[in-house]
Design an enzyme around this catalytic site. Structure first.
Site, mmCIF file in Angstrom:
data_model
loop_
_atom_site.group_PDB
_atom_site.id
_atom_site.type_symbol
_atom_site.label_atom_id
_atom_site.label_comp_id
_atom_site.label_asym_id
_atom_site.label_seq_id
_atom_site.Cartn_x
_atom_site.Cartn_y
_atom_site.Cartn_z
ATOM 1 N N TYR A 53 -1.332 -0.815 10.585
ATOM 2 C CA TYR A 53 -1.402 -1.055 9.134
ATOM 3 C C TYR A 53 -0.134 -0.545 8.460
ATOM 4 C CZ TYR A 53 -3.634 -1.078 4.447
ATOM 5 O OH TYR A 53 -3.960 -1.309 3.124
ATOM 6 N N SER A 77 0.873 -1.188 0.000
ATOM 7 C CA SER A 77 0.000 0.000 0.000
ATOM 8 C C SER A 77 0.896 1.219 0.000
ATOM 9 C CB SER A 77 -0.855 -0.021 1.280
ATOM 10 O OG SER A 77 -1.440 1.238 1.526
#
Ligand SMILES: NC(=O)c1ccc[n+]([C@@H]2O[C@H](COP(=O)([O-])OP(=O)(O)OC[C@H]3O[C@@H](n4cnc5c(N)ncnc54)[C@H](O)[C@@H]3O)[C@@H](O)[C@H]2O)c1
Length: 281
Positions: free
Chosen positions: A175, A162
């Site tokens: 995350y 990501s």
């Protein structure tokens, strides 16, 4: 079989895709099927304690499989939680039993929450859950599948990271740490396996639209975690994308096809962004 299908870049290849019930996993599965790959589609297909939103379901996994089969490829579905080593080894064993080998591993399964807290407020269970799925799950899948690739002296692993693997996001430390870790794992593994021509690359999507066709949920869940107005979250996320639009699932799937196929045969250890220029600033 048409001429176009013969030229399909993934024909005669077998791909394992995790998190395939919906979202980016479904989009990649359909695109891989269009490009001729036989598929092993994996998903937890159940809710996971501690994840504050519903995950993919068994019906969604079977629906993805049906969409893929309409492109005349063979598809096996396996319900497995990538946190569980026994289940992960079963995935590899079933893939070998059905297809004889695996050429491509797309480590796509992931969660976006529990998030929304400053670092010191994250509790042990929340931290372990995030790292356990978004980082350790990918390592565990590689551990199960890469030995087959080493044996055949070819393979392509694509780790879906990501932009959160490249920069920090406020109140998103678990995350962000998992995705940064996944990029580190990608680079180290690329060096481990380069002598065997097994390639390991990371793919970093920016903000991907929760396309109803693929039933993705992550962008809305990120918005909820960050207390961004869910009705306006698409407009708000667009503002951070220099190309002034959200990423579509097929944009990510196209990049995954390139990393999976032989056109990228000298590419390993790289981090490919599909983020509309977000990380160029
Ligand atoms: N959507 C975005 O904006 C975006 C941006 C960057 C990166 N990503 C990454 O892309 C990947 C896919 O995200 P998405 O948007 O399709 O999300 P999604 O929530 O729509 O789909 C994720 C899928 O993974 C499955 N899954 C979750 N935990 C699992 C586990 N323990 N074992 C097996 N399967 C599990 C879920 O059931 C679900 O089907 C994730 O790794 C995510 O971090 C998404």
């Amino acid at each position: 079989m048409t001429g176009m299908e013969t030229d399909a870049p993934l024909r005669r290849k077998t791909a394992v895709i995790t998190g395939a019930a919906r979202g980016l996993g479904r989009a990649c599965a359909i695109r891989f099927a269009q490009e001729g790959a036989d598929l092993v589609l994996v998903d937890v297909a159940d809710d996971v304690a501690g994840v504050p939103y519903p995950l993919g379901s068994a019906d969604q996994l079977e629906y993805t499989a049906d969409l893929c089969r309409s492109h005349n490829v063979s598809v096996l579905t396996v319900v497995a939680d990538i946190r569980d080593p026994v289940s992960v080894h079963r995935v590899a064993a079933l893939a070998l039993e059905r297809f004889g080998t695996v050429h491509i591993l797309l480590n796509n399964a992931g969660i976006a929450a529990p998030s929304g807290k400053a670092v010191h407020d994250i509790d042990e269970a929340e931290w372990d859950l995030m790292i356990g799925i978004d980082l350790t799950g990918a390592w565990r899948m590689m551990k199960a599948v890469v030995p087959t690739m080493i044996e055949q002296r070819s393979g392509s692993v694509i780790n879906i990271a990501s932009t959160a693997g490249l920069v920090g996001y406020r109140h998103f430390a678990g995350y962000v740490a998992a995705k940064h870790g996944l990029i580190g794992l990608t680079k180290a593994a690329a060096l481990d396996y380069a002598p065997f021509r097994v390639r390991i690359n990371a793919l970093c999507p920016g903000s991907v639209r929760d396309d109803p066709v693929h039933e993705g949920r992550m962008l809305a869940e990120i918005a909820r975690s960050l207390e961004v107005d869910v009705d306006e979250h698409e407009d708000i996320f667009v503002q951070s994308q220099p190309m002034n639009s959200l990423i579509e699932p097929h944009d990510v799937a196209g990049a995954a096809v390139w990393l999976a196929g032989d056109d990228s045969r000298q590419v390993t250890g790289t981090t490919l962004t599909v983020d509309g220029g977000f990380s160029a600033r």
